[in-house]
Design a protein around this motif. Structure first.
Motif, PDB file in Angstrom:
ATOM      1  N   MET A   1       0.830  -1.201   0.000  1.00 53.95           N
ATOM      2  CA  MET A   1       0.000   0.000   0.000  1.00 53.95           C
ATOM      3  C   MET A   1       0.863   1.249   0.000  1.00 53.95           C
ATOM      4  O   MET A   1       2.020   1.251   0.440  1.00 53.95           O
ATOM      5  CB  MET A   1      -0.937   0.020   1.209  1.00 53.95           C
ATOM      6  CG  MET A   1      -0.263   0.278   2.536  1.00 53.95           C
ATOM      7  SD  MET A   1      -1.471   0.384   3.896  1.00 53.95           S
ATOM      8  CE  MET A   1      -0.425   1.004   5.221  1.00 53.95           C
TER       9      MET A   1
ATOM     10  N   LEU B   1      -2.229   7.714   0.996  1.00 57.12           N
ATOM     11  CA  LEU B   1      -2.658   8.898   0.267  1.00 57.12           C
ATOM     12  C   LEU B   1      -2.849  10.095   1.198  1.00 57.12           C
ATOM     13  O   LEU B   1      -2.509  11.225   0.849  1.00 57.12           O
ATOM     14  CB  LEU B   1      -3.958   8.613  -0.482  1.00 57.12           C
ATOM     15  CG  LEU B   1      -3.923   7.418  -1.459  1.00 57.12           C
ATOM     16  CD1 LEU B   1      -5.285   7.275  -2.135  1.00 57.12           C
ATOM     17  CD2 LEU B   1      -2.818   7.570  -2.483  1.00 57.12           C
TER      18      LEU B   1
ATOM     19  N   CYS C   1      -6.129   6.954   4.376  1.00 53.27           N
ATOM     20  CA  CYS C   1      -6.650   6.392   3.134  1.00 53.27           C
ATOM     21  C   CYS C   1      -5.429   5.944   2.355  1.00 53.27           C
ATOM     22  O   CYS C   1      -4.457   6.692   2.227  1.00 53.27           O
ATOM     23  CB  CYS C   1      -7.451   7.426   2.348  1.00 53.27           C
ATOM     24  SG  CYS C   1      -8.118   6.781   0.801  1.00 53.27           S
TER      25      CYS C   1
ATOM     26  N   TYR D   1      -3.855   3.525  -1.131  1.00 51.61           N
ATOM     27  CA  TYR D   1      -4.125   2.785  -2.360  1.00 51.61           C
ATOM     28  C   TYR D   1      -3.298   1.514  -2.300  1.00 51.61           C
ATOM     29  O   TYR D   1      -2.078   1.549  -2.174  1.00 51.61           O
ATOM     30  CB  TYR D   1      -3.773   3.589  -3.610  1.00 51.61           C
ATOM     31  CG  TYR D   1      -4.447   3.020  -4.839  1.00 51.61           C
ATOM     32  CD1 TYR D   1      -5.748   3.374  -5.160  1.00 51.61           C
ATOM     33  CD2 TYR D   1      -3.808   2.080  -5.647  1.00 51.61           C
ATOM     34  CE1 TYR D   1      -6.396   2.833  -6.249  1.00 51.61           C
ATOM     35  CE2 TYR D   1      -4.448   1.528  -6.743  1.00 51.61           C
ATOM     36  CZ  TYR D   1      -5.745   1.908  -7.039  1.00 51.61           C
ATOM     37  OH  TYR D   1      -6.389   1.349  -8.120  1.00 51.61           O
ATOM     38  N   THR D   2      -3.985   0.374  -2.375  1.00 49.58           N
ATOM     39  CA  THR D   2      -3.328  -0.921  -2.245  1.00 49.58           C
ATOM     40  C   THR D   2      -3.291  -1.638  -3.588  1.00 49.58           C
ATOM     41  O   THR D   2      -4.105  -1.389  -4.475  1.00 49.58           O
ATOM     42  CB  THR D   2      -4.053  -1.814  -1.220  1.00 49.58           C
ATOM     43  OG1 THR D   2      -5.360  -2.151  -1.716  1.00 49.58           O
ATOM     44  CG2 THR D   2      -4.201  -1.095   0.112  1.00 49.58           C
TER      45      THR D   2
ATOM     46  N   GLY E   1      -7.282  -1.937  -4.079  1.00 51.09           N
ATOM     47  CA  GLY E   1      -7.615  -0.581  -4.482  1.00 51.09           C
ATOM     48  C   GLY E   1      -7.570   0.387  -3.308  1.00 51.09           C
ATOM     49  O   GLY E   1      -6.819   0.203  -2.349  1.00 51.09           O
ATOM     50  N   ARG E   2      -8.404   1.410  -3.374  1.00 48.47           N
ATOM     51  CA  ARG E   2      -8.404   2.436  -2.327  1.00 48.47           C
ATOM     52  C   ARG E   2      -9.175   1.941  -1.103  1.00 48.47           C
ATOM     53  O   ARG E   2     -10.316   1.488  -1.226  1.00 48.47           O
ATOM     54  CB  ARG E   2      -9.040   3.724  -2.854  1.00 48.47           C
ATOM     55  CG  ARG E   2      -8.799   4.932  -1.959  1.00 48.47           C
ATOM     56  CD  ARG E   2      -9.576   6.139  -2.458  1.00 48.47           C
ATOM     57  NE  ARG E   2     -10.993   5.990  -2.178  1.00 48.47           N
ATOM     58  CZ  ARG E   2     -11.925   6.866  -2.561  1.00 48.47           C
ATOM     59  NH1 ARG E   2     -11.586   7.928  -3.256  1.00 48.47           N
ATOM     60  NH2 ARG E   2     -13.194   6.663  -2.253  1.00 48.47           N
TER      61      ARG E   2
ATOM     62  N   CYS F   1      -1.009  12.109  -4.622  1.00 49.10           N
ATOM     63  CA  CYS F   1      -1.827  11.326  -3.695  1.00 49.10           C
ATOM     64  C   CYS F   1      -3.258  11.856  -3.615  1.00 49.10           C
ATOM     65  O   CYS F   1      -4.214  11.070  -3.539  1.00 49.10           O
ATOM     66  CB  CYS F   1      -1.176  11.321  -2.311  1.00 49.10           C
ATOM     67  SG  CYS F   1       0.347  10.356  -2.230  1.00 49.10           S
TER      68      CYS F   1
ATOM     69  N   PHE G   1      -5.225  10.660  -6.576  1.00 51.26           N
ATOM     70  CA  PHE G   1      -5.641   9.264  -6.389  1.00 51.26           C
ATOM     71  C   PHE G   1      -6.813   9.178  -5.417  1.00 51.26           C
ATOM     72  O   PHE G   1      -7.758   8.400  -5.629  1.00 51.26           O
ATOM     73  CB  PHE G   1      -4.467   8.425  -5.886  1.00 51.26           C
ATOM     74  CG  PHE G   1      -3.840   7.585  -6.957  1.00 51.26           C
ATOM     75  CD1 PHE G   1      -4.010   6.203  -6.978  1.00 51.26           C
ATOM     76  CD2 PHE G   1      -3.097   8.170  -7.966  1.00 51.26           C
ATOM     77  CE1 PHE G   1      -3.450   5.437  -7.974  1.00 51.26           C
ATOM     78  CE2 PHE G   1      -2.525   7.412  -8.970  1.00 51.26           C
ATOM     79  CZ  PHE G   1      -2.694   6.030  -8.974  1.00 51.26           C
ATOM     80  N   TYR G   2      -6.763   9.959  -4.351  1.00 56.31           N
ATOM     81  CA  TYR G   2      -7.847   9.951  -3.374  1.00 56.31           C
ATOM     82  C   TYR G   2      -9.164  10.426  -3.986  1.00 56.31           C
ATOM     83  O   TYR G   2     -10.235   9.859  -3.717  1.00 56.31           O
ATOM     84  CB  TYR G   2      -7.469  10.829  -2.189  1.00 56.31           C
ATOM     85  CG  TYR G   2      -8.571  10.989  -1.166  1.00 56.31           C
ATOM     86  CD1 TYR G   2      -8.995   9.911  -0.394  1.00 56.31           C
ATOM     87  CD2 TYR G   2      -9.196  12.221  -0.977  1.00 56.31           C
ATOM     88  CE1 TYR G   2     -10.004  10.056   0.537  1.00 56.31           C
ATOM     89  CE2 TYR G   2     -10.202  12.378  -0.049  1.00 56.31           C
ATOM     90  CZ  TYR G   2     -10.604  11.293   0.707  1.00 56.31           C
ATOM     91  OH  TYR G   2     -11.614  11.436   1.622  1.00 56.31           O
TER      92      TYR G   2
ATOM     93  N   THR H   1     -10.228   7.870  -7.620  1.00 63.08           N
ATOM     94  CA  THR H   1     -10.315   6.405  -7.633  1.00 63.08           C
ATOM     95  C   THR H   1     -11.414   5.956  -6.674  1.00 63.08           C
ATOM     96  O   THR H   1     -11.599   6.553  -5.606  1.00 63.08           O
ATOM     97  CB  THR H   1      -8.986   5.754  -7.227  1.00 63.08           C
ATOM     98  OG1 THR H   1      -8.621   6.192  -5.912  1.00 63.08           O
ATOM     99  CG2 THR H   1      -7.875   6.095  -8.201  1.00 63.08           C
TER     100      THR H   1
ATOM    101  N   ASP I   1     -13.503   3.281  -4.029  1.00 66.93           N
ATOM    102  CA  ASP I   1     -13.148   2.327  -2.979  1.00 66.93           C
ATOM    103  C   ASP I   1     -13.178   0.897  -3.514  1.00 66.93           C
ATOM    104  O   ASP I   1     -14.033   0.534  -4.330  1.00 66.93           O
ATOM    105  CB  ASP I   1     -14.131   2.432  -1.813  1.00 66.93           C
ATOM    106  CG  ASP I   1     -13.964   3.725  -1.022  1.00 66.93           C
ATOM    107  OD1 ASP I   1     -12.842   4.268  -1.020  1.00 66.93           O
ATOM    108  OD2 ASP I   1     -14.953   4.185  -0.415  1.00 66.93           O
TER     109      ASP I   1
END
Length: 233
Positions: free
Chosen positions: A7, A10, A23, A25-26, A30-31, A97, A100-101, A104, A106
């Protein structure tokens, strides 16, 4: 459900007296929203894992039907030390980051997105920033999210420039000619229009898409309305 996953954090915030919420992103999930219980204690061994844009392999527990998981252990892979030494690089990493938050969904894993974030952070950790770093990153995230701008003629941007913005390593995007600077400004304009259209409120990070010169009116008139649907994946 217990699992181990790579991970990248973010964002984070303190929660109660000793906990932190993040939070991340893996790679495989995913998030996700995660809690670090007791991590604000002085003797906590997991505090580094909860810092923004830290990359780790974490052990995660999520109760059935729960929306927030819990980090129970893990090992740091990198904290991108050269980014943390440089204010401008830190701002850029925070910008990556936050995108991405905000862009994207969940629990919707996408290994290509994880690679984009990982590789982009690695590149700015090792190389200087340039004017094209921010818009190039956003264009690539847009492409992976299903907005399909790659291959489209937008604002009359030169095809070789457009291809370079999507494919070249970030450190190699050094543009100096007047034509390239105009193309770069047009690209920033496209990115800003995209964010204005699909975000409910502005980004909190410092805007990385300011135009360095106005786009001539005759160039803006070349724009055709793109019918892009937000297929966030």
């Amino acid at each position: 459900m217990n699992f181990t996953d790579r991970m990248i954090v973010l964002l984070r915030q303190n929660f109660r007296e000793r906990d932190r919420m993040i939070c991340a992103y893996t790679l495989e999930h995913g998030r996700v929203a995660l809690r670090f219980p007791g991590v604000n204690r002085s003797d906590s061994k997991l505090k580094a894992l909860s810092e923004p844009f830290a990359q780790s392999c974490a052990r995660i527990y999520i109760r059935r039907n729960a929306s927030v998981g819990c980090v129970t252990g893990g090992k740091i892979e990198t904290v991108y030390p050269e980014i943390r030494k440089d204010f401008n690089k830190t701002q850029m990493a925070a910008y990556f980051c936050e995108l991405f938050y905000r862009l994207t969904p969940d629990y919707s894993p996408n290994p290509d997105k994880f690679s984009l974030l990982e590789n982009s952070l690695s590149q700015i950790n090792c190389a200087p920033l340039n004017q094209a770093t921010a818009p190039a990153f956003l264009l690539r995230l847009m492409q992976l999210s299903g907005f399909g701008l790659y291959g489209h003629s937008v604002l009359g941007i030169d095809e070789d420039f457009w291809q370079a913005m999507h494919e070249l390593p970030l450190a190699e995007l050094n543009f100096n000619s007047e034509r390239d600077i105009l193309n770069l400004n047009k690209t920033r304009y496209v990115c800003k229009r995209f964010l204005n259209r699909y975000l409910n409120y502005p980004l909190h990070t410092v805007c990385q898409l300011e135009l360095t010169a106005p786009i001539p009116a005759q160039e803006q008139e070349k724009e055709t309305e793109l019918e892009l649907e937000p297929v966030l994946a």
